[in-house]
Enzyme design. Structure first.
Site, PDB file in Angstrom:
ATOM      1  N   ASP A 158       0.859  -1.164   0.060  1.00 62.50           N
ATOM      2  CA  ASP A 158       0.061  -0.045  -0.187  1.00 62.50           C
ATOM      3  C   ASP A 158       0.907   1.317  -0.050  1.00 62.50           C
ATOM      4  O   ASP A 158       1.789   1.317  -0.701  1.00 62.50           O
ATOM      5  CB  ASP A 158      -0.937   0.041   1.210  1.00 62.50           C
ATOM      6  CG  ASP A 158      -2.577   0.463   1.028  1.00 62.50           C
ATOM      7  OD1 ASP A 158      -2.230   1.813   0.640  1.00 62.50           O
ATOM      8  OD2 ASP A 158      -3.215  -0.065   1.016  1.00 62.50           O
ATOM      9  N   HIS A 170      -3.349   6.092   3.583  1.00 64.12           N
ATOM     10  CA  HIS A 170      -4.540   4.947   3.345  1.00 64.12           C
ATOM     11  C   HIS A 170      -3.680   3.755   3.823  1.00 64.12           C
ATOM     12  O   HIS A 170      -4.366   2.517   4.339  1.00 64.12           O
ATOM     13  CB  HIS A 170      -4.382   4.664   1.831  1.00 64.12           C
ATOM     14  CG  HIS A 170      -5.643   3.480   1.287  1.00 64.12           C
ATOM     15  ND1 HIS A 170      -5.034   2.460   1.020  1.00 64.12           N
ATOM     16  CD2 HIS A 170      -6.766   3.563   1.393  1.00 64.12           C
ATOM     17  CE1 HIS A 170      -6.214   1.702   0.612  1.00 64.12           C
ATOM     18  NE2 HIS A 170      -7.067   2.299   0.960  1.00 64.12           N
ATOM     19  N   SER A 222     -11.685  -1.426   0.226  1.00 58.68           N
ATOM     20  CA  SER A 222     -10.492  -1.177   0.720  1.00 58.68           C
ATOM     21  C   SER A 222     -10.297  -1.472   2.136  1.00 58.68           C
ATOM     22  O   SER A 222      -9.389  -2.015   2.496  1.00 58.68           O
ATOM     23  CB  SER A 222      -9.739  -0.045   0.262  1.00 58.68           C
ATOM     24  OG  SER A 222      -9.358   0.194  -0.797  1.00 58.68           O
TER      25      SER A 222
END
Length: 640
Positions: free
Chosen positions: A156, A217, A386
């Site tokens: 990520d 994120h 996600s």
């Protein structure tokens, strides 16, 4: 670069919906949908080796050159250098290299028999959270199942290494971050790769833009999978940064954004396979193109399936977010058959409005208003598939910790066989997809009864809706069509700038939220199902003169970027201003086809189904051999 959005491989990342197949246009290049169940033919000519549309690009293109054998890397690199083609990356063991060259230079490389394919180095944006009670994880923790002895690899945007949620459980780090014009590596050492302590740090100067941490994120995803309040709170974490920072407003729609290049992802997955740490799952909360059948034989699928299979052979599952487009299919790489595709449900045990669904989804997991860690020792709430996929990655860590000698396919089967069944309709079929139930999978509870889902049906688009009444003064007056002979009006500068779309599709990056900050909305398809012409879409987009809000229109453009191979790779349409110009242009056959295609994709994003015609017309548009007659015919077919 290919923008293939899920945080947002996300990712990110042809869109085929439940509609009858439409034959390829006669006399035009034959359409060969990526979702075909037949194996793709092996390219034999230089033209077949080049990705569709690559020969149409102007200037230099960043491309991956696939080779017959890893031993050919240096000889091909030497030849490329002789031809003034820049070699920007060589894989250590995989048979590919990354170059930058013109269409002619890439075509010359494709002529070499040692080269099997040449395609863009696609770039994917990142995708977009009690959830533990719903899946029984709280009871599993109480029984001592916490994932000790296993790890979850999070590919990520890196993580905040000293966040208290992780408690020093980050056991390995790496960074694979591509560079290009206007693209900066996020590796702390400034190089395209880094392995070791600090390599995946998400709190670096390169992650900051205007006081906002663009790398939030990955910390959020890692917290869901293996944070102190996550699914596997004692599992270790392997943090790998795979994104690059893009400082190009024409690409991002704003000053800066993050994208993960295909080459970075391939190197990261190979790195995970080489680690000695016991890893239960790799989490990919990113996505690209949408598919309603397996993508194993597609161009991207043929590259990634062997990587997924190699990890699976080592006992490591690849868990991928299904996508947030309210689509009866999934985004890439969740469409790879050996990956675990995860959709999102809410706290009421209902499929999330935005979640993709259908036969390709393996599991649903909580993905609405999920609270988790973010940089600077904070927490935030996000929604999206996600957020759902790390629930499954963490669950697999619990199962593998309980049964370390059980083959991973059996553990995955245990999750899918014990999950709470969701029964619903998708693609005109009765579908049953399990919702994650960790406690049942561990043997601590009986499977729960089936829940009949009644999500809002996807619009059929059969009713195009009323045409605007030119005598109705309550709405915007249609602008004159350029084909009428009148010159295009020069737009009057608005009082404020026209909003630009972000490249990320499922996560909107915002400053570190406070306790009262509202979750960012998920960008998803509309449900109006009203067909609009290119002229009508131009009215909607021009200076906020239409009835559709600018925020919705920019969301639609993000979805078009995922769905289309033409926009914005061949024809720039990444902002309201550029989209308006595409919709109004009509001087050439290609421009008229572009306008029809963009109108068709916007109409699809607005809620209508059926993309077979669009996919067939794009095949014509991407062909360097298409004549004016073929382009005109494709445009007429779209208007029917």
């Amino acid at each position: 670069m290919r923008l293939r959005s899920l945080v947002t491989w996300v990712t990110t990342l042809a869109l085929l919906t439940a509609a009858p197949a439409v034959p390829a246009l006669a006399d035009d290049p034959t359409a060969s949908p990526e979702t075909s169940a037949q194996p793709a033919p092996t390219p034999s000519t230089p033209e077949e080796k080049l990705e569709d549309g690559l020969a149409l690009d102007q200037g230099t293109v960043r491309a991956i050159v696939e080779l017959t054998d890893p031993a050919q890397r240096e000889p091909i690199a030497a030849r490329a250098a002789e031809e003034s083609v820049d070699v920007v990356l060589r894989s250590r063991t995989q048979p590919f290299m990354v170059v930058e060259g013109t269409a002619e230079e890439l075509a010359a490389l494709a002529d070499d028999p040692r080269v099997t394919a040449v395609h863009r180095d696609r770039a994917y944006p990142p995708s977009e959270v009690s959830n533990l009670q719903l899946i029984g994880a709280d009871q599993a923790h109480a029984q001592g199942f916490k994932g000790a002895g296993q790890a979850v690899a999070v590919l990520d945007t890196g993580i905040d290494l000293d966040h208290p949620s992780f408690g020093g459980r980050v056991v390995a780090e790496a960074c694979f971050s591509a560079v290009d014009e206007g693209v900066t590596s996020l590796c702390p050492n400034g190089q395209t790769s880094m392995v070791g302590a600090g390599a995946a740090d998400a709190v670096t100067a390169r992650c900051l833009a205007g006081g906002v941490n663009l790398c939030e994120h990955g910390t959020h995803v890692a917290g869901i999978a293996a944070g102190a309040e996550g699914v596997a709170p004692e599992a270790k974490i392997v943090a790998i940064q795979v994104f690059s920072r893009v400082d190009d407003e024409s690409v991002c729609g704003e000053p800066s954004c993050l994208l993960a290049y295909e080459s970075s992802l391939r190197l990261a997955m190979e790195h995970v396979a080489e680690l000695s740490t016991p890893i239960a799952a790799v989490n990919l909360s990113l996505g690209g193109m949408l598919h309603e059948t397996s993508c194993d034989t597609s161009e991207e699928g043929q590259v990634f399936k062997p990587l997924v299979d190699a990890l699976l052979a080592k006992g490591i599952a690849t868990v991928a977010a299904a996508g947030n487009e309210y689509y009866e299919g999934v985004s890439f790489p969740a469409c790879v058959s050996s990956a675990v595709a995860v959709g999102a449900n809410d706290g009421n045990d209902v499929i999330a409005d935005f979640s993709n669904r259908g036969e390709l989804v393996d599991l649903f997991a909580p993905g609405v208003d999920i609270e988790s860690s973010v940089p600077d020792n904070q927490k935030a709430v996000h929604s999206g598939t996600s957020m759902a996929s790390p629930h499954v990655a963490g669950a697999l860590a619990l199962l593998k910790a309980q049964s370390p000698d059980t083959p991973m396919p059996d553990l995955i089967a245990r999750l899918t066989s014990t999950g709470r069944p969701y029964a619903y309709r998708a693609n005109d079929k009765d579908v049953v997809t399990p919702r994650l139930d960790v406690l049942a999978a561990l043997g601590g509870a009986s499977p729960q009864p089936t829940v009949s889902q009644t999500p809002a049906p996807a619009p059929t688009g059969d009713d195009p809706g009323p045409e605007p009444d030119p005598t109705d003064g309550s709405g915007p007056a249609p602008e004159p069509d350029p084909t009428d002979g009148d010159p295009d009006p020069t737009p009057t500068p608005p009082s404020s700038p026209i909003p630009l779309p972000t490249v990320t599709v499922t996560v909107t990056i915002t400053p570190t939220p406070t306790a009262t900050a509202a979750p960012a909305p998920v960008c998803t398809r509309g449900k109006t199902a009203k067909r609009l012409t290119a002229r009508q879409w131009a009215v909607e987009i021009h200076r906020s003169s239409g009835t559709i809000p600018d925020a919705t229109l920019t969301c639609y453009l993000k979805l078009v970027q995922k769905a289309s191979k033409v926009f914005p790779e061949i024809t720039k349409a990444s902002s309201l201003g550029t989209a308006y110009r595409v919709l109004k242009a009509s001087k050439t056959s290609r421009q008229r086809l572009d306008a029809s295609l963009l109108a068709g994709w916007l109409t699809w994003a607005h809620g209508t189904n059926g993309t077979a015609k669009l996919a067939s017309a794009e095949k014509v548009r991407l062909s360097a051999k298409a004549k004016a007659a073929s382009l005109k015919k494709a445009a007429r077919t779209l208007a029917e």
